[in-house]
Enzyme design. Structure first.
Site, mmCIF file in Angstrom:
data_model
loop_
_atom_site.group_PDB
_atom_site.id
_atom_site.type_symbol
_atom_site.label_atom_id
_atom_site.label_comp_id
_atom_site.label_asym_id
_atom_site.label_seq_id
_atom_site.Cartn_x
_atom_site.Cartn_y
_atom_site.Cartn_z
ATOM 1 N N ASN A 175 0.906 -1.209 0.010
ATOM 2 C CA ASN A 175 -0.145 0.110 -0.145
ATOM 3 C C ASN A 175 1.098 1.254 0.119
ATOM 4 O OD1 ASN A 175 -1.647 2.060 0.382
ATOM 5 N ND2 ASN A 175 -2.425 1.333 2.665
ATOM 6 N N TRP A 176 0.926 1.808 -1.223
ATOM 7 C CA TRP A 176 1.801 2.919 -1.216
ATOM 8 C C TRP A 176 1.399 4.185 -0.700
ATOM 9 C CZ3 TRP A 176 3.889 2.789 -7.114
ATOM 10 C CH2 TRP A 176 4.451 1.554 -7.364
ATOM 11 N N LYS A 177 0.044 4.388 -0.180
ATOM 12 C CA LYS A 177 -0.688 5.457 0.172
ATOM 13 C C LYS A 177 -0.350 6.516 -0.627
ATOM 14 C CE LYS A 177 -0.079 3.200 4.817
ATOM 15 N NZ LYS A 177 0.060 3.245 6.082
ATOM 16 N N HIS B 279 -9.631 0.950 4.988
ATOM 17 C CA HIS B 279 -8.231 1.131 5.815
ATOM 18 C C HIS B 279 -8.303 2.072 6.770
ATOM 19 C CE1 HIS B 279 -4.154 2.484 6.255
ATOM 20 N NE2 HIS B 279 -3.750 1.240 5.804
ATOM 21 N N GLU C 36 -6.851 4.474 7.833
ATOM 22 C CA GLU C 36 -6.776 5.998 7.516
ATOM 23 C C GLU C 36 -8.041 6.649 6.997
ATOM 24 O OE1 GLU C 36 -2.924 5.431 5.563
ATOM 25 O OE2 GLU C 36 -2.335 5.061 7.437
ATOM 26 N N GLU D 298 -5.085 -4.645 10.643
ATOM 27 C CA GLU D 298 -3.876 -3.535 10.654
ATOM 28 C C GLU D 298 -4.294 -2.939 12.102
ATOM 29 O OE1 GLU D 298 -2.168 -2.544 6.918
ATOM 30 O OE2 GLU D 298 -4.065 -1.233 7.020
ATOM 31 N N GLY E 256 2.605 2.722 10.753
ATOM 32 C CA GLY E 256 3.513 3.774 10.432
ATOM 33 C C GLY E 256 4.325 4.513 11.596
ATOM 34 N N SER F 140 3.858 -1.694 10.421
ATOM 35 C CA SER F 140 5.284 -1.806 10.580
ATOM 36 C C SER F 140 5.887 -3.165 10.343
ATOM 37 C CB SER F 140 5.645 -1.272 12.195
ATOM 38 O OG SER F 140 5.173 0.021 12.278
ATOM 39 N N GLY G 258 3.006 -0.845 4.246
ATOM 40 C CA GLY G 258 3.086 0.581 3.988
ATOM 41 C C GLY G 258 4.478 1.047 3.749
ATOM 42 N N GLY G 259 4.972 1.608 4.670
ATOM 43 C CA GLY G 259 6.271 2.365 4.289
ATOM 44 C C GLY G 259 7.518 1.225 3.652
HETATM 45 P P1 13P Z 1 3.151 0.596 7.556
HETATM 46 O O1 13P Z 1 3.859 -0.689 7.094
HETATM 47 O O2 13P Z 1 4.105 1.971 7.086
HETATM 48 O O3 13P Z 1 3.135 0.710 9.010
HETATM 49 O O4 13P Z 1 1.605 0.820 6.979
HETATM 50 C C1 13P Z 1 0.943 -0.170 7.318
HETATM 51 C C2 13P Z 1 -0.498 -0.068 6.575
HETATM 52 O O5 13P Z 1 -1.339 1.078 6.726
HETATM 53 C C3 13P Z 1 -0.582 -0.883 5.194
HETATM 54 O O6 13P Z 1 -1.840 -0.685 4.726
#
Ligand code: 13P
Length: 248
Positions: A9-11, A93, A95, A165, A171, A210, A231-232
């Site tokens: 997930n590149w956000k 998600h 967010e 999640e 994050g 994470s 994510g990251g």
């Molecule tokens: P991180 O891996 O940056 O914690 O993000 C996880 C995430 O929200 C994937 O959808």
């Protein structure tokens, strides 16, 4: 035996050039034994689909509208995602739930739209730190899951990937321990099993929050953790590929 699944997930990150090179590097690595999907921002879906064409890497949107079409300025429909070549989409998600106040009912409608249009929904569930500290983790994730079961039916879970999640792990660098994650995954699976044991046994439940090359293998070794939503660490080809290797 459930096949492992890893999503990136590149956000809200990247550019056209970055999408082509990152997706291209992931395709070239010819990952085996793991299903892989990339979720770039909407404007870069075409680049990602072009880079992944002819490979086994899937591409998905990070969100979709709960509506079919019409006067919903700014929204993107399931049919549009299909039209540009997506085969998957994230729904609910944290967010989106947190910053856009998406409700469990809206998330369930999004999952239903995705299914209707032949997209694989990746249903995200998870508790906040306050909810965990108050001992409400099980109640929160059960409620989030239950809404989708009620709306779409248990059979739909043959086509849904669930991503657990925990909001406090996203994050933050504070990954859930393998035991903490396994406990919630087992709970989600047993909730599905109450309706249909066979479907519960085949539904992929992946962990996000994470995940890094250093902790992926231990998480993915848990009996009910079927991969990860990253994510990251999905923004660097080497990190993402080493997480995929940990799942293979
Ligand atoms: P991180 O891996 O940056 O914690 O993000 C996880 C995430 O929200 C994937 O959808």
């Amino acid at each position: 035996m459930r096949r492992k699944w890893v999503g990136g997930n590149w956000k809200m990150n990247g550019s056209r050039a970055m999408t082509s090179s990152l997706a291209g590097a992931i395709v070239e690595a010819r990952i085996n034994g793991v299903e892989v999907a990339l979720f770039p921002p909407f404007p870069y879906l075409r680049e990602a689909c072009a880079a992944c064409a002819g490979s086994r890497i899937g591409v998905g949107g990070q969100d979709l509208s709960e509506h079919e079409s019409g006067a919903f300025t700014g929204e993107v429909s399931a049919a549009m995602l299909r039209d540009v070549g997506c085969t998957l989409v994230l729904a609910g998600h944290s967010e989106r739930r947190q910053y856009h106040k998406e409700t469990d009912q809206q998330v369930a409608s999004k999952v239903s739209q995705a299914l209707e249009h032949g997209l694989t929904p990746v249903l995200c569930v998870g508790e906040t730190l306050d909810e965990r500290d108050a001992g409400h983790t099980a109640a929160v994730v059960s409620r989030q899951l239950d809404e989708v079961v009620s709306c779409c039916g248990i059979e739909a879970f043959a086509r849904i990937v669930i991503a657990y999640e925990p909001v406090w792990a996203i994050g933050t660098g504070r990954c859930a321990s393998a035991e903490q994650a396994q406990e919630v995954h087992a709970l989600l699976r047993s909730q599905l099993a109450r309706d249909d044991a066979r479907i519960a046994g085949s539904t992929r439940i992946v962990y996000g929050g994470s995940v890094k090359p250093g902790n992926a293998a231990e998480l993915f070794a848990q009996p009910d953790i079927d991969g990860g939503l990253i994510g990251g660490a999905a923004l660097q080809a080497t990190d993402f590929l080493s997480i995929c290797a940990a799942a293979g």
